[in-house]
Write a protein that holds these residues in place. Structure first.
Motif, PDB file in Angstrom:
ATOM      1  N   LEU A 251       0.832  -1.206   0.000  1.00 51.38           N
ATOM      2  CA  LEU A 251       0.000   0.000   0.000  1.00 51.38           C
ATOM      3  C   LEU A 251       0.866   1.255   0.000  1.00 51.38           C
ATOM      4  CD1 LEU A 251      -2.642  -1.108   2.667  1.00 51.38           C
ATOM      5  CD2 LEU A 251      -2.966  -1.028   0.188  1.00 51.38           C
ATOM      6  N   ASN A 252       1.892   1.256   0.830  1.00 57.56           N
ATOM      7  CA  ASN A 252       2.775   2.419   0.918  1.00 57.56           C
ATOM      8  C   ASN A 252       3.566   2.626  -0.363  1.00 57.56           C
ATOM      9  OD1 ASN A 252       2.003   3.069   3.533  1.00 57.56           O
ATOM     10  ND2 ASN A 252       3.556   1.763   4.459  1.00 57.56           N
ATOM     11  N   GLY A 253       3.772   1.542  -1.130  1.00 55.56           N
ATOM     12  CA  GLY A 253       4.490   1.668  -2.394  1.00 55.56           C
ATOM     13  C   GLY A 253       3.811   2.642  -3.331  1.00 55.56           C
TER      14      GLY A 253
ATOM     15  N   ALA B 130      -2.282   0.831   6.210  1.00 56.41           N
ATOM     16  CA  ALA B 130      -1.811   2.190   5.934  1.00 56.41           C
ATOM     17  C   ALA B 130      -2.914   3.087   5.394  1.00 56.41           C
ATOM     18  CB  ALA B 130      -0.643   2.132   4.948  1.00 56.41           C
ATOM     19  N   TYR B 131      -3.784   2.549   4.539  1.00 52.77           N
ATOM     20  CA  TYR B 131      -4.845   3.374   3.964  1.00 52.77           C
ATOM     21  C   TYR B 131      -5.827   3.836   5.033  1.00 52.77           C
ATOM     22  CZ  TYR B 131      -9.009   4.720   1.399  1.00 52.77           C
ATOM     23  OH  TYR B 131     -10.103   5.412   0.928  1.00 52.77           O
ATOM     24  N   THR B 132      -6.283   2.905   5.863  1.00 53.29           N
ATOM     25  CA  THR B 132      -7.228   3.252   6.925  1.00 53.29           C
ATOM     26  C   THR B 132      -6.599   4.199   7.930  1.00 53.29           C
ATOM     27  OG1 THR B 132      -8.369   1.133   6.649  1.00 53.29           O
ATOM     28  CG2 THR B 132      -8.722   2.295   8.724  1.00 53.29           C
ATOM     29  N   ALA B 133      -5.303   3.988   8.222  1.00 55.80           N
ATOM     30  CA  ALA B 133      -4.621   4.872   9.170  1.00 55.80           C
ATOM     31  C   ALA B 133      -4.554   6.305   8.648  1.00 55.80           C
ATOM     32  CB  ALA B 133      -3.213   4.350   9.439  1.00 55.80           C
ATOM     33  N   GLN B 134      -4.394   6.469   7.323  1.00 47.17           N
ATOM     34  CA  GLN B 134      -4.281   7.800   6.738  1.00 47.17           C
ATOM     35  C   GLN B 134      -5.628   8.485   6.543  1.00 47.17           C
ATOM     36  OE1 GLN B 134      -1.314   6.388   3.488  1.00 47.17           O
ATOM     37  NE2 GLN B 134      -1.027   8.596   3.619  1.00 47.17           N
ATOM     38  N   THR B 135      -6.656   7.704   6.204  1.00 47.37           N
ATOM     39  CA  THR B 135      -7.928   8.301   5.795  1.00 47.37           C
ATOM     40  C   THR B 135      -9.080   8.042   6.752  1.00 47.37           C
ATOM     41  OG1 THR B 135      -8.640   6.353   4.523  1.00 47.37           O
ATOM     42  CG2 THR B 135      -7.231   7.968   3.400  1.00 47.37           C
ATOM     43  N   GLY B 136      -8.954   7.030   7.589  1.00 45.59           N
ATOM     44  CA  GLY B 136     -10.066   6.641   8.437  1.00 45.59           C
ATOM     45  C   GLY B 136     -11.127   5.839   7.700  1.00 45.59           C
ATOM     46  N   GLN B 137     -10.882   5.533   6.414  1.00 43.27           N
ATOM     47  CA  GLN B 137     -11.819   4.773   5.592  1.00 43.27           C
ATOM     48  C   GLN B 137     -11.404   3.308   5.494  1.00 43.27           C
ATOM     49  OE1 GLN B 137     -14.621   6.273   4.341  1.00 43.27           O
ATOM     50  NE2 GLN B 137     -13.882   8.042   5.529  1.00 43.27           N
TER      51      GLN B 137
END
Length: 314
Positions: free
Chosen positions: A183-185, A230-237
């Motif tokens: 994801l971070n890539g 990583a996605y949920t941590a950044q967006t809350g989604q």
């Protein structure tokens, strides 16, 4: 019921046309989830059956602000750097035919023609489009969602049991690390201009994550990852996680591949300007009527390759 003379064009059309209209209406209501490419990426239906391609522009800002003297004449200017690209469409078809014997028997019995042939043609067309969407087409030089050479690709670390890359040989922590690195890539490769909101996994790997508990607890690896990524941590989604049989051997050396990507038409899309449709029936021989089926397909266009990440060896 009076016998229909199929050698008479007017009588033949009077019988066949309403029959085929009913068949087409019935068949196009069927859905084929096993070939549902629209579930995996945005589908662009712009255009029509006769469009030769799509022209699009990719641009970026240019220029740099500078300090100025109060009465200076060296004002810096911003501009736009823009490139033009053409994505070609390709004409294809799959239809079916009726034999005179079948038409005569249906007419004599006052029965509707069966929809099986039309349904088969539609199913074959969906399978054809699905194959292009996933893997592309070598004859036309197309690549698909899982094998675009412009997308950054790597392999997960070989730090499982016995220096294995496989998830079955790794701890939940290492698996979670592999997924977050994927994801971070997207975020890192794109300079933080894209963020992956979808993770595509081989079906067997998704099943493994869903059925393997973490330690003696009740949480599965999949549940933990859904809540800690990583996605949920950044967006809350919530991160969308989908399984696909197509990834089982899509990676280097036929290894399993996972894909993270920003599911957005500015990043990738499947061009289908002409969805499959049947043409009016016509008599192509003394005893055969043909119903042609045509479509116009452009295939997958990954406009921003760094918005996608391939990671193999899982």
């Amino acid at each position: 019921m009076p016998e229909i003379n199929f050698a008479d064009a007017q009588q033949a059309v009077g019988f066949i046309a309403p029959q085929l209209l009913r068949i087409e209406t019935e068949v196009y209501q069927i859905r084929y989830p096993s070939f549902d490419y629209a579930r995996l990426m945005p589908v662009n239906l712009d255009g029509d059956m006769w469009e030769v391609g799509t022209v699009f522009y990719s641009g970026d800002i240019a220029g740099q602000a500078k300090f100025l003297a109060g009465g200076g004449f060296d004002m810096p200017y911003a501009d736009i750097a823009r490139d033009q690209f053409v994505h070609a469409n390709h004409f294809a078809g799959i239809g079916y035919e009726w034999q005179l014997q079948e038409l005569q028997r249906a007419a004599k019995l006052g029965r509707n023609l069966g929809s099986e042939k039309a349904a088969s043609a539609v199913r074959v067309s969906e399978q054809f489009l699905y194959g292009i969407a996933i893997r592309g087409n070598a004859e036309k030089g197309l690549t698909g969602l899982v094998n675009d050479p412009n997308v950054p690709a790597t392999t997960v670390p070989a730090d499982g049991t016995g220096s294995s890359t496989l998830w079955s040989a790794k701890t939940p922590d290492l698996i979670n690390r592999d997924i977050n690195a994927t994801l971070n890539g997207v975020t890192n490769n794109s300079g933080e201009t894209e963020i992956a909101n979808r993770l595509l996994l081989p079906t067997t790997r998704l099943q493994y994550l869903a059925s393997t508990r973490i330690g003696d607890g009740t949480d599965t690896i999949l549940k933990f990852i859904r809540e800690n990524n990583a996605y949920t941590a950044q967006t809350g989604q919530p991160l969308e996680i989908i399984g696909s049989r197509e990834l089982e051997t899509a990676g280097a050396s036929n290894s399993a591949r996972m894909i993270a990507y920003a599911n957005d038409p500015t990043v990738l899309q499947f061009h289908l300007p002409g969805a499959h449709e049947f043409l009016p029936a016509f008599q192509k021989s003394s005893m055969t009527w043909e119903v042609a089926g045509i479509m116009n397909v452009g295939g997958v266009e990954i406009r921003r390759p760094k918005g996608v990440s391939y990671v193999d060896g899982i």
